[in-house]
Design an enzyme around this catalytic site. Structure first.
Site, mmCIF file in Angstrom:
data_model
loop_
_atom_site.group_PDB
_atom_site.id
_atom_site.type_symbol
_atom_site.label_atom_id
_atom_site.label_comp_id
_atom_site.label_asym_id
_atom_site.label_seq_id
_atom_site.Cartn_x
_atom_site.Cartn_y
_atom_site.Cartn_z
ATOM 1 N N ASN A 1 62.796 -7.255 63.803
ATOM 2 C CA ASN A 1 62.637 -8.615 63.140
ATOM 3 C C ASN A 1 62.645 -9.833 63.839
ATOM 4 O O ASN A 1 63.480 -9.852 64.812
ATOM 5 C CB ASN A 1 63.420 -8.790 61.676
ATOM 6 C CG ASN A 1 64.749 -9.653 62.110
ATOM 7 O OD1 ASN A 1 64.407 -10.840 62.106
ATOM 8 N ND2 ASN A 1 65.718 -8.889 62.330
ATOM 9 N N GLY B 1 73.249 -3.652 56.064
ATOM 10 C CA GLY B 1 72.092 -4.668 56.487
ATOM 11 C C GLY B 1 70.876 -4.074 55.987
ATOM 12 O O GLY B 1 70.378 -4.006 55.169
ATOM 13 N N CYS C 1 72.194 -17.263 67.786
ATOM 14 C CA CYS C 1 71.308 -18.305 67.869
ATOM 15 C C CYS C 1 70.972 -18.907 69.272
ATOM 16 O O CYS C 1 71.883 -18.842 70.022
ATOM 17 C CB CYS C 1 71.373 -19.663 67.142
ATOM 18 S SG CYS C 1 71.865 -19.136 65.395
ATOM 19 N N GLY D 1 75.844 -2.254 61.519
ATOM 20 C CA GLY D 1 74.783 -1.609 62.379
ATOM 21 C C GLY D 1 74.280 -0.347 62.205
ATOM 22 O O GLY D 1 75.034 0.613 62.365
ATOM 23 N N SER E 1 74.419 -10.384 56.784
ATOM 24 C CA SER E 1 73.503 -11.400 56.772
ATOM 25 C C SER E 1 72.047 -11.369 56.921
ATOM 26 O O SER E 1 71.717 -10.638 57.987
ATOM 27 C CB SER E 1 74.076 -12.595 57.807
ATOM 28 O OG SER E 1 73.196 -13.854 57.563
ATOM 29 N N ILE F 1 62.297 -12.907 62.441
ATOM 30 C CA ILE F 1 62.295 -13.870 61.396
ATOM 31 C C ILE F 1 62.250 -15.365 61.692
ATOM 32 O O ILE F 1 61.789 -16.156 61.260
ATOM 33 C CB ILE F 1 62.966 -13.519 60.231
ATOM 34 C CG1 ILE F 1 62.957 -12.169 59.726
ATOM 35 C CG2 ILE F 1 62.939 -14.586 58.978
ATOM 36 C CD1 ILE F 1 61.453 -11.860 59.133
ATOM 37 N N ILE G 1 77.834 -5.184 64.806
ATOM 38 C CA ILE G 1 77.073 -5.934 66.043
ATOM 39 C C ILE G 1 76.038 -6.560 65.331
ATOM 40 O O ILE G 1 75.410 -6.098 64.131
ATOM 41 C CB ILE G 1 76.644 -5.025 66.999
ATOM 42 C CG1 ILE G 1 75.718 -3.853 66.371
ATOM 43 C CG2 ILE G 1 77.639 -4.277 67.646
ATOM 44 C CD1 ILE G 1 74.789 -3.029 67.426
ATOM 45 N N ASN G 2 75.526 -7.471 65.978
ATOM 46 C CA ASN G 2 74.279 -8.318 65.493
ATOM 47 C C ASN G 2 72.968 -7.399 66.101
ATOM 48 O O ASN G 2 73.314 -6.312 66.689
ATOM 49 C CB ASN G 2 74.091 -9.559 66.085
ATOM 50 C CG ASN G 2 73.170 -10.599 65.191
ATOM 51 O OD1 ASN G 2 72.203 -9.926 64.862
ATOM 52 N ND2 ASN G 2 73.546 -11.724 65.220
ATOM 53 N N GLY H 1 71.469 -16.728 56.999
ATOM 54 C CA GLY H 1 72.018 -17.811 57.709
ATOM 55 C C GLY H 1 71.762 -19.144 56.900
ATOM 56 O O GLY H 1 70.311 -19.388 56.706
#
Length: 301
Positions: A68, A263, A128, A241, A20, A70, A189-190, A45
């Protein structure tokens, strides 16, 4: 040779997805990549209302990756339903919608709106900032993660993937909280929280000061967390990741991921997702692996 994987009852032709925020809804990449070759497109998102994102500059290159901030800029759920879903339905690939929000109510509104649409799964971005918790991310406290997961599961008509933040003390605890609350799968992972300073201007490289670090630099951390999470829970894990090649993707599969998402490397090589899918097939042929399930969690202990 079987490359199909099944996650929460949804069958994917192969385990390769987009991560994403790095692929839009595929429109920008459809000139480079045949979306039919991907297991799934995971969208950027989507919030209940349009978000303008953070002030610029909000992207900075770093050694082995990028930062980032964003701020999840997006046009909102109305535009997404009207424009993006019809575009993706043209292709033979699964649609996973990433959902973001600033309160539980924001998330639930999007989840309910998507209930009547023809999308396959929901991925919930719990990185978030939770405005009611003083901007602590929903995914940084186990009880908070449990609460939002259980509320979303009560409303969702599609299977729910909880996307976990790596910015925690114990990823296994977070994975278990999501599973206990009813999540159908987890993804991780994010991005890792990072910072860059311009020494010549003596200012922060990002207007937000901090940003999310992604790219090859974070891959060893991601592989370790996927390994830990996959052994802590019984639900499927989607690993991501720093994946930039089939070799990277196979590492995640061996660590315990049932699928992988590519990603930041989309920005470096717009063909990378299809190359990863083809590379996994070549690896399976080379090692005479008949079913991809033989790879998942197959690292020798």
């Amino acid at each position: 040779m079987n490359t199909k994987v099944k996650i929460a009852g949804v069958e994917f032709k192969n385990p390769v997805m987009t991560a994403s925020g790095t692929f839009g809804s595929g429109m920008e990449y459809s000139d480079f990549v045949d979306l039919n070759k991907l297991g799934a497109v995971v969208t950027k998102g989507v919030a209940n209302v349009p978000w303008s994102g953070n002030p610029v500059p909000r992207v900075a290159e770093t050694y082995g990756g990028m930062l980032n901030a964003i701020g999840l800029q997006n046009p909102g759920i109305d535009v997404f339903i009207e424009r993006d879903i019809p575009f993706l339905k043209q292709y033979d690939t699964k649609i996973i919608v990433n959902v973001c929000g600033k309160s539980v109510e924001d998330y639930l509104e999007v989840v309910e709106r998507l209930g009547d649409t023809d999308v396959d799964m929901l991925e919930i971005n719990v990185s978030c900032p939770n405005v009611k918790e003083g901007a602590i991310a929903f995914g940084q406290k186990a009880d908070c993660l449990y609460d939002i997961t259980s509320q979303i599961k009560a409303k969702a008509r599609q299977p729910v993937i909880m996307k976990l933040s790596p910015n925690v003390t114990d990823i296994s605890e977070m994975a278990k909280a999501a599973e206990t609350a009813g999540a159908d799968a987890i993804s991780l992972i994010n991005t890792l929280t990072g910072m860059k300073i311009d020494i010549h201007k003596r200012t922060f490289a990002l207007a937000n000061k901090t940003g999310g670090l992604s790219g090859p630099a974070i891959k060893p951390v991601a592989v370790r967390m996927v390994y830990q999470a996959s052994r802590a829970v019984k639900i499927p894990v989607i690993g991501m990741g720093g994946i930039g090649s089939a070799e990277d993707a196979i590492e995640f599969l061996l660590a315990g991921a049932s699928a992988v998402a590519v990603g930041a490397m989309n920005f470096v090589n717009p063909y990378v997702t299809a190359e990863v899918a083809e590379g996994i097939e070549a690896y399976m042929r080379n090692y005479q692996i008949k079913d991809i399930s033989e790879l998942i969690g197959g690292v020798k202990e």
